[in-house]
Design a protein around this motif. Sequence first.
Motif, PDB file in Angstrom:
ATOM      1  N   THR A   2      31.854   4.044  30.502  1.00 22.38           N
ATOM      2  CA  THR A   2      30.664   4.293  31.310  1.00 22.38           C
ATOM      3  C   THR A   2      30.580   3.252  32.418  1.00 22.38           C
ATOM      4  OG1 THR A   2      29.496   5.128  29.358  1.00 22.38           O
ATOM      5  CG2 THR A   2      28.155   4.558  31.267  1.00 22.38           C
ATOM      6  N   ASP A   3      30.368   3.711  33.637  1.00 19.66           N
ATOM      7  CA  ASP A   3      30.153   2.812  34.770  1.00 19.66           C
ATOM      8  C   ASP A   3      28.663   2.706  35.055  1.00 19.66           C
ATOM      9  OD1 ASP A   3      32.843   2.315  35.175  1.00 19.66           O
ATOM     10  OD2 ASP A   3      33.072   3.898  36.653  1.00 19.66           O
ATOM     11  N   TYR A   4      28.243   1.508  35.432  1.00 21.32           N
ATOM     12  CA  TYR A   4      26.847   1.249  35.783  1.00 21.32           C
ATOM     13  C   TYR A   4      26.783   0.553  37.135  1.00 21.32           C
ATOM     14  CZ  TYR A   4      25.855   1.839  30.778  1.00 21.32           C
ATOM     15  OH  TYR A   4      25.746   2.323  29.497  1.00 21.32           O
ATOM     16  N   ARG A  58      31.452  -2.012  34.065  1.00 21.28           N
ATOM     17  CA  ARG A  58      32.203  -0.931  33.414  1.00 21.28           C
ATOM     18  C   ARG A  58      32.275  -1.237  31.923  1.00 21.28           C
ATOM     19  NH1 ARG A  58      37.366   1.472  36.128  1.00 21.28           N
ATOM     20  NH2 ARG A  58      35.722   2.795  37.009  1.00 21.28           N
ATOM     21  N   TRP A  75      22.005   3.116  38.253  1.00 18.79           N
ATOM     22  CA  TRP A  75      22.745   4.360  38.039  1.00 18.79           C
ATOM     23  C   TRP A  75      23.729   4.161  36.899  1.00 18.79           C
ATOM     24  CZ3 TRP A  75      28.055   5.218  38.471  1.00 18.79           C
ATOM     25  CH2 TRP A  75      28.457   6.558  38.390  1.00 18.79           C
ATOM     26  N   SER A  76      23.962   5.235  36.149  1.00 15.52           N
ATOM     27  CA  SER A  76      24.950   5.237  35.079  1.00 15.52           C
ATOM     28  C   SER A  76      25.774   6.518  35.174  1.00 15.52           C
ATOM     29  CB  SER A  76      24.245   5.181  33.722  1.00 15.52           C
ATOM     30  OG  SER A  76      25.133   5.503  32.676  1.00 15.52           O
ATOM     31  N   SER A  77      27.081   6.395  35.004  1.00 10.50           N
ATOM     32  CA  SER A  77      27.929   7.591  35.031  1.00 10.50           C
ATOM     33  C   SER A  77      27.584   8.538  33.882  1.00 10.50           C
ATOM     34  CB  SER A  77      29.407   7.206  34.991  1.00 10.50           C
ATOM     35  OG  SER A  77      29.727   6.524  33.790  1.00 10.50           O
ATOM     36  N   SER A  79      24.713   9.459  33.081  1.00  9.14           N
ATOM     37  CA  SER A  79      23.520  10.244  33.431  1.00  9.14           C
ATOM     38  C   SER A  79      23.868  11.662  33.868  1.00  9.14           C
ATOM     39  CB  SER A  79      22.733   9.555  34.552  1.00  9.14           C
ATOM     40  OG  SER A  79      23.452   9.632  35.784  1.00  9.14           O
ATOM     41  N   PRO A  82      25.281  12.417  40.350  1.00  7.66           N
ATOM     42  CA  PRO A  82      26.316  11.848  41.211  1.00  7.66           C
ATOM     43  C   PRO A  82      25.982  10.401  41.572  1.00  7.66           C
ATOM     44  CG  PRO A  82      25.109  13.602  42.358  1.00  7.66           C
ATOM     45  CD  PRO A  82      24.567  13.525  40.966  1.00  7.66           C
ATOM     46  N   ARG A  83      27.015   9.628  41.803  1.00 10.24           N
ATOM     47  CA  ARG A  83      26.814   8.232  42.189  1.00 10.24           C
ATOM     48  C   ARG A  83      26.085   8.196  43.521  1.00 10.24           C
ATOM     49  NH1 ARG A  83      28.292   3.766  44.894  1.00 10.24           N
ATOM     50  NH2 ARG A  83      29.007   1.946  43.786  1.00 10.24           N
ATOM     51  N   TRP A  93      32.904   0.323  45.186  1.00 11.42           N
ATOM     52  CA  TRP A  93      33.333   1.255  44.134  1.00 11.42           C
ATOM     53  C   TRP A  93      34.427   0.610  43.309  1.00 11.42           C
ATOM     54  CZ3 TRP A  93      31.692   6.539  44.073  1.00 11.42           C
ATOM     55  CH2 TRP A  93      30.856   6.887  45.131  1.00 11.42           C
TER      56      TRP A  93
END
Length: 95
Positions: A2-4, A58, A75-77, A79, A82-83, A93
């Motif tokens: 998961t990316d934040y 990450r 933001w969280s991937s 969710s 979209p970013r 990025w």
Amino acid sequence: MTDYILNFPSKAVAEQFGIANGFSSPDENGGVQSNLASHEHALCVVGEYAGTWWVLFRDLVGIPIPEGGDQFIHWSSASGDPRPVDESVPAIWWA
């Protein structure tokens, strides 16, 4: 994985949160050093943008969100959204 995108009101708040949760540590000169990577996470300190402090994080293994951490997640991937790519978010990025 998961990316934040994390957004803190200041560098000091980000450092305090990092130290409290093992993502940063104080050094012998009174500064704070981020633990940029482990087998569980990677982080990139973006720095100040639009008056607040930004960090990319990450999560590689499903680390539980630390207590109080939700307030800093911009933001969280996970969710499904979209970013964000507007001017309110730094254009940094993961490669």
